[in-house]
Design an enzyme around this catalytic site. Sequence first.
Site, PDB file in Angstrom:
ATOM      1  N   ASP A  31      27.071  25.912  39.617  1.00 53.62           N
ATOM      2  CA  ASP A  31      26.608  27.022  38.769  1.00 53.62           C
ATOM      3  C   ASP A  31      27.620  27.268  37.652  1.00 53.62           C
ATOM      4  O   ASP A  31      28.205  28.334  37.563  1.00 53.62           O
ATOM      5  CB  ASP A  31      26.388  28.294  39.600  1.00 53.62           C
ATOM      6  CG  ASP A  31      27.676  28.802  40.255  1.00 53.62           C
ATOM      7  OD1 ASP A  31      28.597  27.977  40.483  1.00 53.62           O
ATOM      8  OD2 ASP A  31      27.777  30.016  40.518  1.00 53.62           O
ATOM      9  N   ASP A  36      33.611  25.188  38.029  1.00 48.89           N
ATOM     10  CA  ASP A  36      32.590  24.142  38.216  1.00 48.89           C
ATOM     11  C   ASP A  36      32.755  23.053  37.163  1.00 48.89           C
ATOM     12  O   ASP A  36      32.598  21.862  37.457  1.00 48.89           O
ATOM     13  CB  ASP A  36      31.182  24.722  38.076  1.00 48.89           C
ATOM     14  CG  ASP A  36      30.898  25.860  39.023  1.00 48.89           C
ATOM     15  OD1 ASP A  36      30.304  25.625  40.073  1.00 48.89           O
ATOM     16  OD2 ASP A  36      31.276  27.007  38.686  1.00 48.89           O
ATOM     17  N   ASN A  61      27.127  32.093  38.752  1.00 48.09           N
ATOM     18  CA  ASN A  61      28.092  32.705  37.828  1.00 48.09           C
ATOM     19  C   ASN A  61      27.394  33.363  36.648  1.00 48.09           C
ATOM     20  O   ASN A  61      27.825  34.419  36.165  1.00 48.09           O
ATOM     21  CB  ASN A  61      29.082  31.649  37.336  1.00 48.09           C
ATOM     22  CG  ASN A  61      30.104  31.267  38.396  1.00 48.09           C
ATOM     23  OD1 ASN A  61      30.584  32.119  39.131  1.00 48.09           O
ATOM     24  ND2 ASN A  61      30.440  29.992  38.469  1.00 48.09           N
ATOM     25  N   THR A 150      29.332  23.833  44.786  1.00 47.46           N
ATOM     26  CA  THR A 150      30.380  24.701  44.256  1.00 47.46           C
ATOM     27  C   THR A 150      29.818  26.025  43.744  1.00 47.46           C
ATOM     28  O   THR A 150      30.489  26.747  43.007  1.00 47.46           O
ATOM     29  CB  THR A 150      31.172  23.995  43.132  1.00 47.46           C
ATOM     30  OG1 THR A 150      30.283  23.675  42.052  1.00 47.46           O
ATOM     31  CG2 THR A 150      31.830  22.732  43.647  1.00 47.46           C
ATOM     32  N   PHE A 192      32.495  35.245  46.536  1.00 48.25           N
ATOM     33  CA  PHE A 192      31.367  35.350  45.610  1.00 48.25           C
ATOM     34  C   PHE A 192      30.208  34.422  45.958  1.00 48.25           C
ATOM     35  O   PHE A 192      29.053  34.863  46.039  1.00 48.25           O
ATOM     36  CB  PHE A 192      31.842  35.073  44.172  1.00 48.25           C
ATOM     37  CG  PHE A 192      30.741  35.103  43.155  1.00 48.25           C
ATOM     38  CD1 PHE A 192      30.263  36.303  42.658  1.00 48.25           C
ATOM     39  CD2 PHE A 192      30.160  33.921  42.697  1.00 48.25           C
ATOM     40  CE1 PHE A 192      29.230  36.342  41.726  1.00 48.25           C
ATOM     41  CE2 PHE A 192      29.130  33.947  41.774  1.00 48.25           C
ATOM     42  CZ  PHE A 192      28.665  35.159  41.287  1.00 48.25           C
ATOM     43  N   ASN A 193      30.450  33.124  46.115  1.00 49.54           N
ATOM     44  CA  ASN A 193      29.348  32.181  46.306  1.00 49.54           C
ATOM     45  C   ASN A 193      28.507  32.516  47.538  1.00 49.54           C
ATOM     46  O   ASN A 193      27.273  32.392  47.509  1.00 49.54           O
ATOM     47  CB  ASN A 193      29.877  30.747  46.438  1.00 49.54           C
ATOM     48  CG  ASN A 193      30.284  30.150  45.116  1.00 49.54           C
ATOM     49  OD1 ASN A 193      29.901  30.639  44.058  1.00 49.54           O
ATOM     50  ND2 ASN A 193      31.072  29.087  45.163  1.00 49.54           N
ATOM     51  N   HIS A 266      39.164  27.253  42.038  1.00 54.14           N
ATOM     52  CA  HIS A 266      38.433  27.089  43.289  1.00 54.14           C
ATOM     53  C   HIS A 266      37.698  25.747  43.427  1.00 54.14           C
ATOM     54  O   HIS A 266      38.004  24.934  44.312  1.00 54.14           O
ATOM     55  CB  HIS A 266      37.400  28.208  43.421  1.00 54.14           C
ATOM     56  CG  HIS A 266      37.937  29.585  43.255  1.00 54.14           C
ATOM     57  ND1 HIS A 266      38.630  30.256  44.241  1.00 54.14           N
ATOM     58  CD2 HIS A 266      37.873  30.450  42.202  1.00 54.14           C
ATOM     59  CE1 HIS A 266      38.967  31.465  43.818  1.00 54.14           C
ATOM     60  NE2 HIS A 266      38.511  31.610  42.588  1.00 54.14           N
ATOM     61  N   ASP A 267      36.693  25.549  42.593  1.00 51.52           N
ATOM     62  CA  ASP A 267      35.688  24.511  42.840  1.00 51.52           C
ATOM     63  C   ASP A 267      36.204  23.072  42.880  1.00 51.52           C
ATOM     64  O   ASP A 267      35.702  22.266  43.679  1.00 51.52           O
ATOM     65  CB  ASP A 267      34.565  24.620  41.801  1.00 51.52           C
ATOM     66  CG  ASP A 267      33.790  25.914  41.933  1.00 51.52           C
ATOM     67  OD1 ASP A 267      33.881  26.560  42.999  1.00 51.52           O
ATOM     68  OD2 ASP A 267      33.095  26.301  40.975  1.00 51.52           O
TER      69      ASP A 267
END
Length: 337
Positions: A31, A36, A61, A150, A192-193, A266-267
């Site tokens: 996203d 990402d 996102n 992700t 969040f995800n 993160h991703d």
Amino acid sequence: TICKRYAYTYFIQNNLKEIFLSIHKIILDCDPGHDDAIAILLALSSPKEIECLGITVCAGNVPIELTAKNALRVLSLIENKTVPVFRGCPKPLVTKLVTAEHVHGESGLDTGSGVSLPEPISNCQKQHAVEFILETLSKHPSDEITLVATGPLTNLAAAYTLDPKTFKKAKNIILMGGAGFEPGNITPAAEFNIFVDPFAAKSIFESEIDIFMFGLDVTHQMIITPKRLSLIKKSSNSIGPTTADLLTFFNSYDTKKYGWDGAPLHDPCTIAWLIKPEIFQIKKMSVEIETNNGPAFGRTIADWFNVTDKNKNVNVAISGKSDQFFDLIAERLSRFS
């Protein structure tokens, strides 16, 4: 007996080497989103380790119109017209869509300088992302395709619901999401995800497919410090400055939020693990998803200390070597020079 133990150890070590030396065929579900975007670039700069069969996008996102466009813009940045992009689900399975423009900007890929990424040089495919995932899995042998997620798990859960037999042909699911020991980053309890679509996450976590979870426990160790940002900027004449520009904007919110030297990246941990698994330490444990309304909504409840006898269904990344992680990113981005 000793000889048998040595022989067994040798067999396991060499088979693990063989697994990780082979090319991972992946579908990257995302996203975009700044982190990402880095995951996409890391995957496409590593053809000896990763073959990306397609990029599928969902809302997360930012809304689906922007996540789809952003995936195409990242491909445009590296002049890639060959990797297909598929639009997927525009909203979570049950709840209303929650987005993160406060982190990623109105476009989802805002930059520190205000200069936008190049416009897309290709279009999304007409086929829906969920159809593409199932069709690709159906055409390949079992345990050949890795699903890398992700963003929210909406597309994967929809595919699993439509055709669980075909979906279970996936080798494994490598996802960025959740937190075992760390607090949440969108609520005190939730990452969040997972929070965006906890019902999708619950479905996937109960699917009995081999899951590797790269949550906040490990991603909060991967901080984009000024030194690392400079390393990325200098990594590639063609895309280094633009990538650093993206991460400069990405840093702005989280440095204020956490009081750290930079934002956690993160991703790309998911892709980095496929390339160099030795960067990360993994622990298998039971993980459940909280879907009841309340302050814990969207939390990944991880049995960190093995206090229950519940099935250990998730391989949780618990630590990582951050210098090696950023060195890998810089080295791979240099291949776009």
